[in-house]
Design a protein around this motif. Sequence first.
Motif, PDB file in Angstrom:
ATOM      1  N   ALA A 323       0.827  -1.211   0.000  1.00 26.97           N
ATOM      2  CA  ALA A 323       0.000   0.000   0.000  1.00 26.97           C
ATOM      3  C   ALA A 323       0.861   1.262   0.000  1.00 26.97           C
ATOM      4  O   ALA A 323       0.586   2.225  -0.734  1.00 26.97           O
ATOM      5  CB  ALA A 323      -0.938  -0.007   1.201  1.00 26.97           C
ATOM      6  N   GLU A 324       1.909   1.280   0.821  1.00 25.28           N
ATOM      7  CA  GLU A 324       2.769   2.450   0.875  1.00 25.28           C
ATOM      8  C   GLU A 324       3.491   2.672  -0.448  1.00 25.28           C
ATOM      9  O   GLU A 324       3.640   3.805  -0.921  1.00 25.28           O
ATOM     10  CB  GLU A 324       3.775   2.307   2.016  1.00 25.28           C
ATOM     11  CG  GLU A 324       3.170   2.464   3.399  1.00 25.28           C
ATOM     12  CD  GLU A 324       2.413   3.779   3.558  1.00 25.28           C
ATOM     13  OE1 GLU A 324       2.982   4.841   3.204  1.00 25.28           O
ATOM     14  OE2 GLU A 324       1.253   3.747   4.021  1.00 25.28           O
ATOM     15  N   ALA A 325       3.947   1.577  -1.068  1.00 21.85           N
ATOM     16  CA  ALA A 325       4.628   1.712  -2.360  1.00 21.85           C
ATOM     17  C   ALA A 325       3.665   2.220  -3.427  1.00 21.85           C
ATOM     18  O   ALA A 325       4.048   3.006  -4.306  1.00 21.85           O
ATOM     19  CB  ALA A 325       5.212   0.362  -2.774  1.00 21.85           C
ATOM     20  N   THR A 326       2.419   1.807  -3.344  1.00 23.27           N
ATOM     21  CA  THR A 326       1.412   2.268  -4.303  1.00 23.27           C
ATOM     22  C   THR A 326       1.126   3.751  -4.130  1.00 23.27           C
ATOM     23  O   THR A 326       1.027   4.508  -5.099  1.00 23.27           O
ATOM     24  CB  THR A 326       0.123   1.438  -4.148  1.00 23.27           C
ATOM     25  OG1 THR A 326       0.419   0.062  -4.405  1.00 23.27           O
ATOM     26  CG2 THR A 326      -0.954   1.913  -5.105  1.00 23.27           C
ATOM     27  N   ALA A 362     -19.125   0.632  -1.697  1.00 18.15           N
ATOM     28  CA  ALA A 362     -20.498   0.717  -1.177  1.00 18.15           C
ATOM     29  C   ALA A 362     -20.928  -0.581  -0.505  1.00 18.15           C
ATOM     30  O   ALA A 362     -21.774  -0.571   0.399  1.00 18.15           O
ATOM     31  CB  ALA A 362     -21.449   1.065  -2.316  1.00 18.15           C
ATOM     32  N   LYS A 363     -20.335  -1.692  -0.940  1.00 17.22           N
ATOM     33  CA  LYS A 363     -20.709  -2.993  -0.382  1.00 17.22           C
ATOM     34  C   LYS A 363     -19.738  -3.475   0.692  1.00 17.22           C
ATOM     35  O   LYS A 363     -19.796  -4.639   1.089  1.00 17.22           O
ATOM     36  CB  LYS A 363     -20.816  -4.011  -1.517  1.00 17.22           C
ATOM     37  CG  LYS A 363     -21.973  -3.707  -2.482  1.00 17.22           C
ATOM     38  CD  LYS A 363     -21.974  -4.644  -3.678  1.00 17.22           C
ATOM     39  CE  LYS A 363     -23.134  -4.310  -4.611  1.00 17.22           C
ATOM     40  NZ  LYS A 363     -23.109  -5.133  -5.858  1.00 17.22           N
ATOM     41  N   GLY A 364     -18.823  -2.600   1.123  1.00 21.83           N
ATOM     42  CA  GLY A 364     -17.999  -2.931   2.269  1.00 21.83           C
ATOM     43  C   GLY A 364     -16.524  -3.125   2.022  1.00 21.83           C
ATOM     44  O   GLY A 364     -15.777  -3.456   2.952  1.00 21.83           O
ATOM     45  N   ALA A 365     -16.042  -2.928   0.805  1.00 22.36           N
ATOM     46  CA  ALA A 365     -14.612  -3.077   0.547  1.00 22.36           C
ATOM     47  C   ALA A 365     -13.826  -1.955   1.224  1.00 22.36           C
ATOM     48  O   ALA A 365     -14.324  -0.840   1.399  1.00 22.36           O
ATOM     49  CB  ALA A 365     -14.328  -3.071  -0.952  1.00 22.36           C
ATOM     50  N   THR A 366     -12.595  -2.270   1.612  1.00 23.96           N
ATOM     51  CA  THR A 366     -11.708  -1.294   2.244  1.00 23.96           C
ATOM     52  C   THR A 366     -10.691  -0.797   1.227  1.00 23.96           C
ATOM     53  O   THR A 366     -10.014  -1.596   0.572  1.00 23.96           O
ATOM     54  CB  THR A 366     -10.971  -1.927   3.435  1.00 23.96           C
ATOM     55  OG1 THR A 366     -11.912  -2.409   4.376  1.00 23.96           O
ATOM     56  CG2 THR A 366     -10.057  -0.920   4.099  1.00 23.96           C
ATOM     57  N   VAL A 367     -10.578   0.512   1.096  1.00 21.59           N
ATOM     58  CA  VAL A 367      -9.598   1.112   0.190  1.00 21.59           C
ATOM     59  C   VAL A 367      -8.282   1.265   0.939  1.00 21.59           C
ATOM     60  O   VAL A 367      -8.193   2.025   1.905  1.00 21.59           O
ATOM     61  CB  VAL A 367     -10.089   2.475  -0.330  1.00 21.59           C
ATOM     62  CG1 VAL A 367      -9.037   3.090  -1.244  1.00 21.59           C
ATOM     63  CG2 VAL A 367     -11.412   2.324  -1.068  1.00 21.59           C
ATOM     64  N   GLU A 383      -6.332   7.092  -9.600  1.00 19.91           N
ATOM     65  CA  GLU A 383      -5.234   6.669  -8.739  1.00 19.91           C
ATOM     66  C   GLU A 383      -5.083   5.146  -8.722  1.00 19.91           C
ATOM     67  O   GLU A 383      -6.081   4.419  -8.736  1.00 19.91           O
ATOM     68  CB  GLU A 383      -5.474   7.160  -7.311  1.00 19.91           C
ATOM     69  CG  GLU A 383      -5.393   8.651  -7.159  1.00 19.91           C
ATOM     70  CD  GLU A 383      -5.628   9.097  -5.726  1.00 19.91           C
ATOM     71  OE1 GLU A 383      -5.158  10.193  -5.375  1.00 19.91           O
ATOM     72  OE2 GLU A 383      -6.264   8.348  -4.959  1.00 19.91           O
ATOM     73  N   PRO A 384      -3.847   4.649  -8.688  1.00 19.62           N
ATOM     74  CA  PRO A 384      -3.624   3.217  -8.475  1.00 19.62           C
ATOM     75  C   PRO A 384      -4.302   2.792  -7.172  1.00 19.62           C
ATOM     76  O   PRO A 384      -4.110   3.426  -6.135  1.00 19.62           O
ATOM     77  CB  PRO A 384      -2.103   3.103  -8.389  1.00 19.62           C
ATOM     78  CG  PRO A 384      -1.590   4.316  -9.070  1.00 19.62           C
ATOM     79  CD  PRO A 384      -2.587   5.393  -8.817  1.00 19.62           C
ATOM     80  N   THR A 385      -5.073   1.739  -7.236  1.00 19.70           N
ATOM     81  CA  THR A 385      -5.997   1.407  -6.148  1.00 19.70           C
ATOM     82  C   THR A 385      -5.829  -0.025  -5.667  1.00 19.70           C
ATOM     83  O   THR A 385      -5.746  -0.955  -6.488  1.00 19.70           O
ATOM     84  CB  THR A 385      -7.451   1.627  -6.616  1.00 19.70           C
ATOM     85  OG1 THR A 385      -7.614   3.009  -6.978  1.00 19.70           O
ATOM     86  CG2 THR A 385      -8.452   1.259  -5.542  1.00 19.70           C
ATOM     87  N   ILE A 386      -5.794  -0.191  -4.339  1.00 22.42           N
ATOM     88  CA  ILE A 386      -5.782  -1.512  -3.710  1.00 22.42           C
ATOM     89  C   ILE A 386      -7.033  -1.634  -2.850  1.00 22.42           C
ATOM     90  O   ILE A 386      -7.330  -0.747  -2.043  1.00 22.42           O
ATOM     91  CB  ILE A 386      -4.544  -1.718  -2.821  1.00 22.42           C
ATOM     92  CG1 ILE A 386      -3.253  -1.465  -3.602  1.00 22.42           C
ATOM     93  CG2 ILE A 386      -4.531  -3.132  -2.233  1.00 22.42           C
ATOM     94  CD1 ILE A 386      -2.001  -1.452  -2.719  1.00 22.42           C
ATOM     95  N   PRO A 404      -6.341   0.438 -13.071  1.00 20.57           N
ATOM     96  CA  PRO A 404      -5.328   0.346 -12.008  1.00 20.57           C
ATOM     97  C   PRO A 404      -5.932  -0.058 -10.664  1.00 20.57           C
ATOM     98  O   PRO A 404      -5.827   0.671  -9.674  1.00 20.57           O
ATOM     99  CB  PRO A 404      -4.769   1.770 -11.978  1.00 20.57           C
ATOM    100  CG  PRO A 404      -5.946   2.626 -12.317  1.00 20.57           C
ATOM    101  CD  PRO A 404      -6.726   1.839 -13.346  1.00 20.57           C
ATOM    102  N   VAL A 405      -6.568  -1.211 -10.642  1.00 20.98           N
ATOM    103  CA  VAL A 405      -7.274  -1.669  -9.447  1.00 20.98           C
ATOM    104  C   VAL A 405      -6.935  -3.136  -9.193  1.00 20.98           C
ATOM    105  O   VAL A 405      -7.035  -3.969 -10.101  1.00 20.98           O
ATOM    106  CB  VAL A 405      -8.806  -1.520  -9.610  1.00 20.98           C
ATOM    107  CG1 VAL A 405      -9.521  -1.986  -8.343  1.00 20.98           C
ATOM    108  CG2 VAL A 405      -9.180  -0.087  -9.952  1.00 20.98           C
ATOM    109  N   VAL A 406      -6.558  -3.443  -7.956  1.00 26.64           N
ATOM    110  CA  VAL A 406      -6.268  -4.827  -7.588  1.00 26.64           C
ATOM    111  C   VAL A 406      -6.954  -5.140  -6.264  1.00 26.64           C
ATOM    112  O   VAL A 406      -6.973  -4.312  -5.341  1.00 26.64           O
ATOM    113  CB  VAL A 406      -4.741  -5.080  -7.491  1.00 26.64           C
ATOM    114  CG1 VAL A 406      -4.090  -4.230  -6.414  1.00 26.64           C
ATOM    115  CG2 VAL A 406      -4.446  -6.555  -7.279  1.00 26.64           C
ATOM    116  N   ALA A 407      -7.555  -6.320  -6.185  1.00 32.04           N
ATOM    117  CA  ALA A 407      -8.175  -6.794  -4.942  1.00 32.04           C
ATOM    118  C   ALA A 407      -7.215  -7.765  -4.269  1.00 32.04           C
ATOM    119  O   ALA A 407      -6.598  -8.607  -4.931  1.00 32.04           O
ATOM    120  CB  ALA A 407      -9.501  -7.488  -5.246  1.00 32.04           C
TER     121      ALA A 407
END
Length: 531
Positions: A323-326, A362-367, A383-386, A404-407
Motif C-alpha cells: 500500500a505504501e509503495a502504491t 459501497a458494499k464494504g470493501a476497504t480502500v 489513482e492506483p488502487t488496492i 489500475p485496481v487490484v483486490a
Amino acid sequence: MSLDHSASVTTAASNLPATLTASFLDRLTSQVAAAPGGTTVTTTAPYTGEPLAVLPASTVDDVDAAFARARIAQTAWAATPIEERKQIFLRFHDLLLERQKEALDLMQAENGKTRRDAFLEVADIAITARYYARNVKRLLAPKRRHGALPFLTHTTELHHAKGVVTVISPWNYPLSMAAGDAIPAMLAGNAVVQKPDTQTALTALWARDLLVEAGLPADIWQMVIGRASTVGDPLLANGDYVMFTGSTASGRQIAQKAGERLIGASLELGGKNPMIVLPDADIDRTVKGAISAAFPSTGQLCVSIERMYVADEIYDQFVPAFAEATKALRIGAAYDFTVDVGCLTTPSQLETVTNHVNDAVAKGATVLAGGKARPDLGPLFYEPTILADVTPDMTLFEHETFGPVVAIYRYSDIEDAVARANATPYGLNASVWGRNGARARAVAARIHSGTVNVNEAFTAAWGSIDAPMGGMGDSGLGRRHGADGLLKYTEAQTVAHQRLQGFNAPKGVDQEKWAQFLTNALKTFKNVGMR
C-alpha cells in the motif's frame, strides 16, 4: 471504510511533443485505405482531452478494395525468397530502435501511458521482428516426417501461406498488438489487412510506414479505420484467417463467423489474472513485483494482475508495504521517464473503473490505496488502487476491470489459494512469488492459465518469445509467439511419395499371405522401437 490513500503527483503536460507535427500526422493518416472525400473521425489526447488527429474512415468498398490489392500483391510476396523477406524485417528492427522517439511520443499521445510502458512496446517489437526474421527459414523449411512404410515412403511436411490475414488490434498496446501479430503473418508469406482501434491508429500506421521504408511492398500491409459495425463484416468475409485481440464477447462473435466460413482464428481475450504470494516470498522484491503486476499502462493490460492471494504468514507485512509503495507512485503526464503511472485511455474505461471501485466500497470493501479519479491532473486520471475485503457480490470480484485496481485476499492453505486462483472462466496469465523456486514452479503448474510467471508479473513469459503465449477458457484460443505464432498463419501440407512397393499385394502374392506379412512387419517395427 476508506483509509488515507494520497499519492504523489506530477502536473500534466498540456502540449504535444515537437515530433508530432501536422505534416507528420498527415503522412500517417494518408496511409489509411479510404477513398478521398469520405467521412472522418477525430481522436483526442487522453492526457488533456484535446483533439489529436483527424483520420479518414474506411467504407465497406474501401475494405473490399484493400483485400483486392492485397491478394494481387500477396502472390508475388509469397514467391519472394525467404532471405529477402527476412532482410526487410531486420532493417525494420534497426529503424524501429533508431526512430523510437516518434513511436514513444505517439503511444503516449494516443494512449496516455507512461514513457516506460511505451518503451517496453518498442523493445517487444524489436524482439519480435528479430526472432521471426532469424527463425522464419527454419520454421518454414520442408520437414521430413516418418513415412507409412520405412524406407519405402518418403514423407515431407510443407507450409504455405494462407493468403490474406485479417488482424483486428486493440488500443491498449497499440504497437505490440498491431505490429506483433502482423510481423509473423507477413514473414510467413501472407498479406495483412488490419483494423487497429481508431483511438490508437496512428501508432499502427507509424509501424506500417516504417516497414514500407524498410522495403515491404505497400500493399502487403494495409490499414482500414472504422467502427466494427461498418467494417467488421467485410474484414471477416474477405480474410483467410483472423487474428483478434479484445473482449471475450467480441471474440465469441468473431469465432462464430470464422467457423461459418471454415477459416481459422486466433483470439486473445479477457482475463482476471491471479497472483499468489507464498509464505516464503521475499517481501521487498514481491512488493516491487506487485506494483509491476497491477499498474503498468494504468492497468489496461490483458495480462496484468487484478487478484492477489497473500499467505497468512506474511500478509500483515506485505500488504502495508504494498500500500505504501502504491501511494508513493508518481501519477501524471510527461513525455519523459519522470512518472510511474499515466492515465486511462477512454472515458468509457474511466467509467468502468469508477463504477467497479464505487460498487465495491459501497458494499464494504476497504480502500488501502487510491480509490478515486484525479480530474485535477486531467480528464482520465485515476489513482492506483488496492482494495481489501472484496466479496463475491461485488462486480469486480469476478469481472475484469482493466484499470489500475487490484483486490487483495488472505489465505492460509495453498490448496485454497490455488482453488481460488482457478475459480474463474478466464485463464490468460498468472504470477507466483516465493524463494523456493521448485515449490513456486510446482504451484504455477497447477494454475489454469496460458502463461504463469514465477517471481515476475508477466514480462518473463511474454518476453520468452520462443515459447507460445495465449489463453485458456474464456481468455481465448490459439497462441502467439514461438513456432505457433507463425505457423498458425500457414496451411500445412503433407507430400508422401511411395517408392517401389505400396500397400497392395505384389503380383503373384495372395491377399491373405500379404496381410500376414504386413502383420509380422508391424510387430517387428514395434519390437525394434520404431516410431
